[in-house]
Write a protein that holds these residues in place. Sequence first.
Motif, PDB file in Angstrom:
ATOM      1  N   LYS A 334       0.850  -1.194   0.000  1.00 50.39           N
ATOM      2  CA  LYS A 334       0.000   0.000   0.000  1.00 50.39           C
ATOM      3  C   LYS A 334       0.882   1.240   0.000  1.00 50.39           C
ATOM      4  N   SER A 335       0.547   2.167  -0.879  1.00 49.40           N
ATOM      5  CA  SER A 335       1.276   3.432  -0.922  1.00 49.40           C
ATOM      6  C   SER A 335       0.598   4.425   0.025  1.00 49.40           C
ATOM      7  N   VAL A 336       1.147   5.614   0.091  1.00 47.62           N
ATOM      8  CA  VAL A 336       0.608   6.644   0.978  1.00 47.62           C
ATOM      9  C   VAL A 336      -0.819   7.020   0.577  1.00 47.62           C
ATOM     10  N   ILE A 337      -1.154   6.914  -0.721  1.00 45.73           N
ATOM     11  CA  ILE A 337      -2.510   7.252  -1.180  1.00 45.73           C
ATOM     12  C   ILE A 337      -3.536   6.317  -0.550  1.00 45.73           C
ATOM     13  N   MET A 338      -3.204   5.022  -0.529  1.00 44.20           N
ATOM     14  CA  MET A 338      -4.119   4.030   0.041  1.00 44.20           C
ATOM     15  C   MET A 338      -4.283   4.231   1.546  1.00 44.20           C
ATOM     16  N   TRP A 339      -3.182   4.453   2.242  1.00 39.96           N
ATOM     17  CA  TRP A 339      -3.255   4.687   3.688  1.00 39.96           C
ATOM     18  C   TRP A 339      -4.082   5.931   3.998  1.00 39.96           C
ATOM     19  N   THR A 340      -3.876   6.981   3.220  1.00 34.26           N
ATOM     20  CA  THR A 340      -4.603   8.232   3.459  1.00 34.26           C
ATOM     21  C   THR A 340      -6.100   8.061   3.205  1.00 34.26           C
ATOM     22  N   SER A 341      -6.460   7.266   2.200  1.00 35.89           N
ATOM     23  CA  SER A 341      -7.882   7.010   1.926  1.00 35.89           C
ATOM     24  C   SER A 341      -8.540   6.316   3.111  1.00 35.89           C
ATOM     25  N   GLY A 345     -11.433   7.756   5.634  1.00 37.89           N
ATOM     26  CA  GLY A 345     -12.661   6.996   5.863  1.00 37.89           C
ATOM     27  C   GLY A 345     -13.032   6.934   7.328  1.00 37.89           C
ATOM     28  N   TYR A 346     -12.059   6.634   8.171  1.00 36.56           N
ATOM     29  CA  TYR A 346     -12.317   6.581   9.617  1.00 36.56           C
ATOM     30  C   TYR A 346     -12.707   7.953  10.163  1.00 36.56           C
ATOM     31  N   VAL A 347     -12.051   8.992   9.665  1.00 39.74           N
ATOM     32  CA  VAL A 347     -12.352  10.346  10.154  1.00 39.74           C
ATOM     33  C   VAL A 347     -13.770  10.749   9.770  1.00 39.74           C
ATOM     34  N   PRO A 352     -12.204   8.565  15.180  1.00 43.08           N
ATOM     35  CA  PRO A 352     -10.856   9.161  15.229  1.00 43.08           C
ATOM     36  C   PRO A 352      -9.812   8.238  15.850  1.00 43.08           C
ATOM     37  N   ASP A 353     -10.239   7.405  16.833  1.00 44.99           N
ATOM     38  CA  ASP A 353      -9.284   6.472  17.454  1.00 44.99           C
ATOM     39  C   ASP A 353      -8.694   5.527  16.421  1.00 44.99           C
ATOM     40  N   GLU A 354      -9.588   4.939  15.571  1.00 45.89           N
ATOM     41  CA  GLU A 354      -9.124   4.013  14.532  1.00 45.89           C
ATOM     42  C   GLU A 354      -8.249   4.729  13.499  1.00 45.89           C
ATOM     43  N   ALA A 355      -8.575   5.998  13.225  1.00 39.63           N
ATOM     44  CA  ALA A 355      -7.776   6.763  12.277  1.00 39.63           C
ATOM     45  C   ALA A 355      -6.347   6.940  12.789  1.00 39.63           C
ATOM     46  N   LEU A 356      -6.218   7.280  14.068  1.00 40.53           N
ATOM     47  CA  LEU A 356      -4.882   7.462  14.641  1.00 40.53           C
ATOM     48  C   LEU A 356      -4.132   6.139  14.740  1.00 40.53           C
ATOM     49  N   ALA A 357      -4.864   5.048  15.026  1.00 34.63           N
ATOM     50  CA  ALA A 357      -4.229   3.732  15.059  1.00 34.63           C
ATOM     51  C   ALA A 357      -3.728   3.344  13.662  1.00 34.63           C
ATOM     52  N   THR A 358      -4.502   3.680  12.635  1.00 32.19           N
ATOM     53  CA  THR A 358      -4.079   3.413  11.255  1.00 32.19           C
ATOM     54  C   THR A 358      -2.848   4.231  10.902  1.00 32.19           C
ATOM     55  N   PHE A 359      -2.792   5.461  11.392  1.00 32.45           N
ATOM     56  CA  PHE A 359      -1.620   6.302  11.155  1.00 32.45           C
ATOM     57  C   PHE A 359      -0.377   5.689  11.793  1.00 32.45           C
ATOM     58  N   ALA A 361       0.086   2.512  12.371  1.00 37.90           N
ATOM     59  CA  ALA A 361       0.418   1.324  11.571  1.00 37.90           C
ATOM     60  C   ALA A 361       1.133   1.729  10.285  1.00 37.90           C
ATOM     61  N   MET A 362       0.736   2.843   9.719  1.00 41.94           N
ATOM     62  CA  MET A 362       1.372   3.342   8.501  1.00 41.94           C
ATOM     63  C   MET A 362       2.841   3.686   8.765  1.00 41.94           C
ATOM     64  N   LEU A 363       3.105   4.332   9.898  1.00 42.75           N
ATOM     65  CA  LEU A 363       4.482   4.671  10.244  1.00 42.75           C
ATOM     66  C   LEU A 363       5.305   3.422  10.516  1.00 42.75           C
ATOM     67  N   CYS A 364       4.676   2.411  11.152  1.00 42.27           N
ATOM     68  CA  CYS A 364       5.378   1.144  11.407  1.00 42.27           C
ATOM     69  C   CYS A 364       5.723   0.427  10.103  1.00 42.27           C
TER      70      CYS A 364
END
Length: 618
Positions: A334-341, A345-347, A352-359, A361-364
């Motif tokens: 997954k590229s940054v475009i997919m992660w941002t989408s 979606g969560y936002v 918001p909790d899931e959005a920050l958790a996804t962020f 995971a993206m950094l990991c």
Amino acid sequence: MITATHAWSSLPRPLGMSDTTPAATALNHWNRSIQLAAASGSYGHCLRLYAGPLLAAGLRGDASTFPSLAKSCAALRLPGLGRAVHALAFLSGAAVSRDAFVRTSLVDMYAKCGRLPDAHRLFDETPCSSRTLVAWNCMISAYGRSSQVEEAVGVFNAMRRAEVRPSGSTVVGLLSGCADSVSARYPGVSVYGLTIKSGLDADLLVSNSVLTMLVRGGQLDSARLLFDRVENKSVVTWSAMASAYLQTGDWMEVFALFSSMRETEQPMDSVVLANLITAAMLFGNNLVAKGVHALAIKVGFDRQEDLAASLVNLYSKCGNLLAAREVFDSLQWKSVIMWTSMLNGYVECGYPDEALATFDAMLCAKVEPNKATVLAVLSAGANLGSANVAQKVEEHVKAMELQSDLQVCTRLIDMYCKCGSIQRARKIFDSVPNRDLAIWSAMINGHACNGEGSEAVVLFNEMQSKGVRPDAIVFTHILTACSHSGSVDEGLRCFHSMTAEHGIEPSVEHYMCMIDLLCKAGHLSSAIKFFGEMPVRLRNQVLAPLISAHRVNGADSSVEFMSEGLLNLGSQDSGHCVLISNMLSCLGQWKKARSYRTLISKQGLVKKPGWSYIELGG
């Protein structure tokens, strides 16, 4: 070029070549190899064939060599190497440097590499008798691609004066610039009239270019007339017409076009699917979203990342985060475009909790976030309302060096205001030198929502003194601020100036702010008078706060007619029923109050419980 020659001189010669081969035969052999490489798209190999063995053999090339080299430089966007090819063509003798095909290929190379002055200089140096139709088209297309419409039209007129008959490619190149420029659409229509006169309108490429120009110009009726006239429509024709309806939000016409397209057995591409996904977003129906997704799987486009990201956005718009997550998880990389989408979606769905958790995971996953990702994370932090999270998000902003970006600063201010850190928000606001309307609006709203109405009014006046004109959203914020601070006179002045000085028609939000302001200040009779002067279509939405204000300030029988009117206007809000029931109870009409409570269950309405959110231990 000397460096390039030495660097590539060590490449092995093709099998069958020897030092004893006559020069002419050797050159013909190399020319065939070079032309074959360029024709097959092996542009790098084409250049290496020339710059290595051919130059090492002391052969510069002839008129058959340089067009393929120029084409390769154009395809690889290598203007420096293209200039060296130009120099070698000049050194190869007058017969080569003056050859029409060599000059045309060099003009095309400079144009495609963005070197328009060089292209035009070489074009002007070419005798009129040697200017081919392709050379004229190259110059017109180059100016068209760069949106220099006047220059493109000037070359086109010079072409007509030279009595060179334009082709379909000429018109397509000219119209490409007209489509992107509002001021150039009139000459674009004139050119199309010329194509009709000369019979070039039968060319499908020309029709598609005109259609695109009309669509981008918002001329839907004219575009549809042209679309219906085109007999053998291509996928570009269908897609252009679909995008026209998407501009107006008419998703039904997009689906109707798609059905007609399927009847013609026209093959689909990713653009058609992208239009369908956008139409499904406008519709917002989960079943339709699944149908579009199934179609993407059927035609094999579901693994394309840009379309997969659009499918995530589609399911998120429909509130189906489980399906969005399934699409997200289906891609291994997954590229940054997919992660941002997925983050957005969560936002948008309020997680918001899931959005920050996804962020996290993206950094990991070691995927570098971009500006769009940061904006989504800032929205998540604002919705969460956590000062601790807000500070961590700001650290990411600083790490990415985005703290000077206006859009990012606006989101930072909004986030800190919603977290209650108004001082931190104001510090960021004061550090921004060139403030736009959005950042002024965010700070005014921050003061208003945090109960600092007087500070919001001062900031509103300062904004206008700086020459920034307010819009409808800013007026909503300032009227809210006046309501919080009880500034009735200031609120009335702002409300009247909105229409008198700025020509903004009040919306229901503005009327609600004024009703709230007057009621909180105890001016109930003025609030009722204001209510009576409102447009009838908006009264339904402001009755509730008006009734609530009467109940707080002491109920009387004069508001019973408003209680009845609240439901007569077609409201299906359980909160309204509860409010009317409480109002009637205060009036002593217990039986009637009980009937409104019963109405909630009879109509299948659900009473939403109130809730609060607090942060414990960070």
